[in-house]
Design a protein around this motif. Structure first.
Motif, PDB file in Angstrom:
ATOM      1  N   GLU A   5       0.636  -1.232  -0.153  1.00 52.84           N
ATOM      2  CA  GLU A   5      -0.102   0.208  -0.034  1.00 52.84           C
ATOM      3  C   GLU A   5       0.731   1.265   0.047  1.00 52.84           C
ATOM      4  O   GLU A   5       0.364   2.417  -0.278  1.00 52.84           O
ATOM      5  CB  GLU A   5      -0.954   0.202   1.018  1.00 52.84           C
ATOM      6  N   GLY A   6       2.190   1.082   0.344  1.00 59.98           N
ATOM      7  CA  GLY A   6       2.910   2.250   0.483  1.00 59.98           C
ATOM      8  C   GLY A   6       3.306   2.965  -0.933  1.00 59.98           C
ATOM      9  O   GLY A   6       3.769   4.143  -0.844  1.00 59.98           O
TER      10      GLY A   6
ATOM     11  N   GLY B 246      -0.950  -1.467   5.646  1.00 55.93           N
ATOM     12  CA  GLY B 246      -2.458  -1.521   5.563  1.00 55.93           C
ATOM     13  C   GLY B 246      -3.465  -0.866   6.501  1.00 55.93           C
ATOM     14  O   GLY B 246      -4.601  -0.429   6.023  1.00 55.93           O
ATOM     15  N   CYS B 247      -2.956  -0.237   7.587  1.00 57.33           N
ATOM     16  CA  CYS B 247      -3.600   0.036   8.610  1.00 57.33           C
ATOM     17  C   CYS B 247      -3.803   1.680   8.487  1.00 57.33           C
ATOM     18  O   CYS B 247      -4.382   2.473   9.034  1.00 57.33           O
ATOM     19  CB  CYS B 247      -3.351   0.017  10.099  1.00 57.33           C
ATOM     20  N   LEU B 248      -2.646   2.261   7.637  1.00 55.55           N
ATOM     21  CA  LEU B 248      -2.353   3.704   7.254  1.00 55.55           C
ATOM     22  C   LEU B 248      -3.614   4.089   6.318  1.00 55.55           C
ATOM     23  O   LEU B 248      -3.847   3.492   5.197  1.00 55.55           O
ATOM     24  CB  LEU B 248      -1.204   3.904   6.721  1.00 55.55           C
TER      25      LEU B 248
ATOM     26  N   PHE C 144       6.986  -5.024   5.688  1.00 59.27           N
ATOM     27  CA  PHE C 144       7.087  -3.493   5.683  1.00 59.27           C
ATOM     28  C   PHE C 144       6.074  -2.854   6.573  1.00 59.27           C
ATOM     29  O   PHE C 144       4.958  -3.548   6.863  1.00 59.27           O
ATOM     30  CB  PHE C 144       6.937  -2.979   4.167  1.00 59.27           C
ATOM     31  N   PHE C 145       6.720  -1.680   7.178  1.00 62.68           N
ATOM     32  CA  PHE C 145       5.671  -0.845   7.981  1.00 62.68           C
ATOM     33  C   PHE C 145       6.150   0.540   7.299  1.00 62.68           C
ATOM     34  O   PHE C 145       7.083   0.815   7.043  1.00 62.68           O
ATOM     35  CB  PHE C 145       5.728  -1.095   9.519  1.00 62.68           C
TER      36      PHE C 145
ATOM     37  N   TYR D 241      -4.336   9.492  10.169  1.00 60.00           N
ATOM     38  CA  TYR D 241      -5.723   8.562  10.369  1.00 60.00           C
ATOM     39  C   TYR D 241      -5.333   7.080  10.042  1.00 60.00           C
ATOM     40  O   TYR D 241      -4.578   6.795   9.237  1.00 60.00           O
ATOM     41  CB  TYR D 241      -6.711   9.058   9.417  1.00 60.00           C
ATOM     42  N   ILE D 242      -5.550   6.398  11.203  1.00 61.56           N
ATOM     43  CA  ILE D 242      -5.126   4.917  11.200  1.00 61.56           C
ATOM     44  C   ILE D 242      -6.587   4.087  11.210  1.00 61.56           C
ATOM     45  O   ILE D 242      -7.454   4.414  12.205  1.00 61.56           O
ATOM     46  CB  ILE D 242      -4.241   4.645  12.282  1.00 61.56           C
ATOM     47  N   GLN D 243      -6.726   2.787  10.472  1.00 59.76           N
ATOM     48  CA  GLN D 243      -7.647   2.040  10.628  1.00 59.76           C
ATOM     49  C   GLN D 243      -7.384   0.864  11.265  1.00 59.76           C
ATOM     50  O   GLN D 243      -6.363   0.335  11.139  1.00 59.76           O
ATOM     51  CB  GLN D 243      -8.386   1.841   9.370  1.00 59.76           C
TER      52      GLN D 243
END
Length: 266
Positions: free
Chosen positions: A146-147, A183-185, A213-214, A224-226
């Motif tokens: 996602e990055g 993925g949470c970003l 990765f993070f 904002y984080i999910q």
């Protein structure tokens, strides 16, 4: 003076939300194709080609470039514009595609830009441009999921994003860092310094249950984080589904019946 249309809204629901937008005469809201839930009589619906900003000066080639960028994010070539052509106020409602929260963002207060996940955009006031944002380090971007390619919302009006599960807003102080699963970003303001880092240690990847990765975000700025990315939810549903479900090998009725029996405990 703001160039975007100024719209009023109400968000309904808790975990299955939709946003109801009130339009004055001649006001327009843009949205992703397929997100409409309902609208009042007197609202004209029109497919638009490009980034949704409504700027005519870019010409055909500019619109083709903007539309092509949307393909890179997995979105449709077209967006939909909803214009109130009546004499009084009219309402249009847009629903989130999966359980989660709708996040309203005032782009004017956010500095004119918000960077978000490629599928986070739901709707916005006319004049907001929906483009793409490339990660500076191409190598880590390609392998960071996602990055690499993210959306950017630019303008000075209201925009609405959607994300899964519970949403938390973190306001980072200058120099304060936060590490987030890619993925949470969900989104962050443009003044946040953003990079993708590889998790150190092969054991962490093999036995920790997390990705390689993070994302590292450094303030100042807002993030904002999910709690539940849709990709994580979809992978669990797919893993729990009976063999042959959705492949065409069985009829859908028998597959649905298998899930029903599984839920009953039979």
């Amino acid at each position: 003076m703001k160039s975007n249309h100024e719209i009023d809204f109400i968000i309904h629901g808790d975990d299955m939300q939709f946003v109801e937008i009130e339009l004055d005469p001649a006001e327009t809201v843009i949205a992703e194709a397929g997100s409409l839930m309902m609208m009042d009589d007197g609202i004209h619906m029109e497919a638009i080609f490009g980034d949704g900003s409504g700027q005519q000066s870019s010409g055909l080639m500019g619109k083709l470039m903007n539309a092509g960028k949307r393909i890179l994010t997995g979105e449709s070539l077209f967006m939909t514009a909803f214009t109130n052509e009546g004499s009084g106020k009219r309402k249009a409602s847009f629903a989130a595609p999966y359980p989660g929260k709708i996040i309203p963002v005032d782009l004017h207060a956010a500095g004119g830009k918000m960077i978000c996940q490629k599928d986070a955009f739901l709707a916005a006031a006319k004049g907001v441009s929906v483009g793409i944002e490339f990660q500076r380090k191409i190598g880590t971007g390609f392998f960071g999921g996602e990055g690499f390619i993210m959306q950017k919302l630019e303008g000075d009006g209201l925009a609405f994003m959607h994300a899964g599960g519970t949403i938390i807003r973190k306001d980072l102080n200058p120099g304060e860092k936060l590490r987030v699963d890619t993925g949470c970003l969900v989104a962050f303001t443009p003044n946040v310094n953003y990079s993708i880092e590889m998790v150190k240690g092969v054991k962490t990847f093999l036995f920790g249950g997390e990705g390689l990765f993070f994302a590292t975000l450094e303030g100042p700025g807002t993030v904002y984080i999910q709690s539940l990315p849709f990709s994580r939810l979809a992978s669990r549903v797919f893993a729990a589904a009976p063999r042959g479900f959705g492949t065409g090998g069985k009829d859908e009725g028998s597959a649905a019946g298998s899930i029903f029996n599984m839920l009953k405990g039979d």
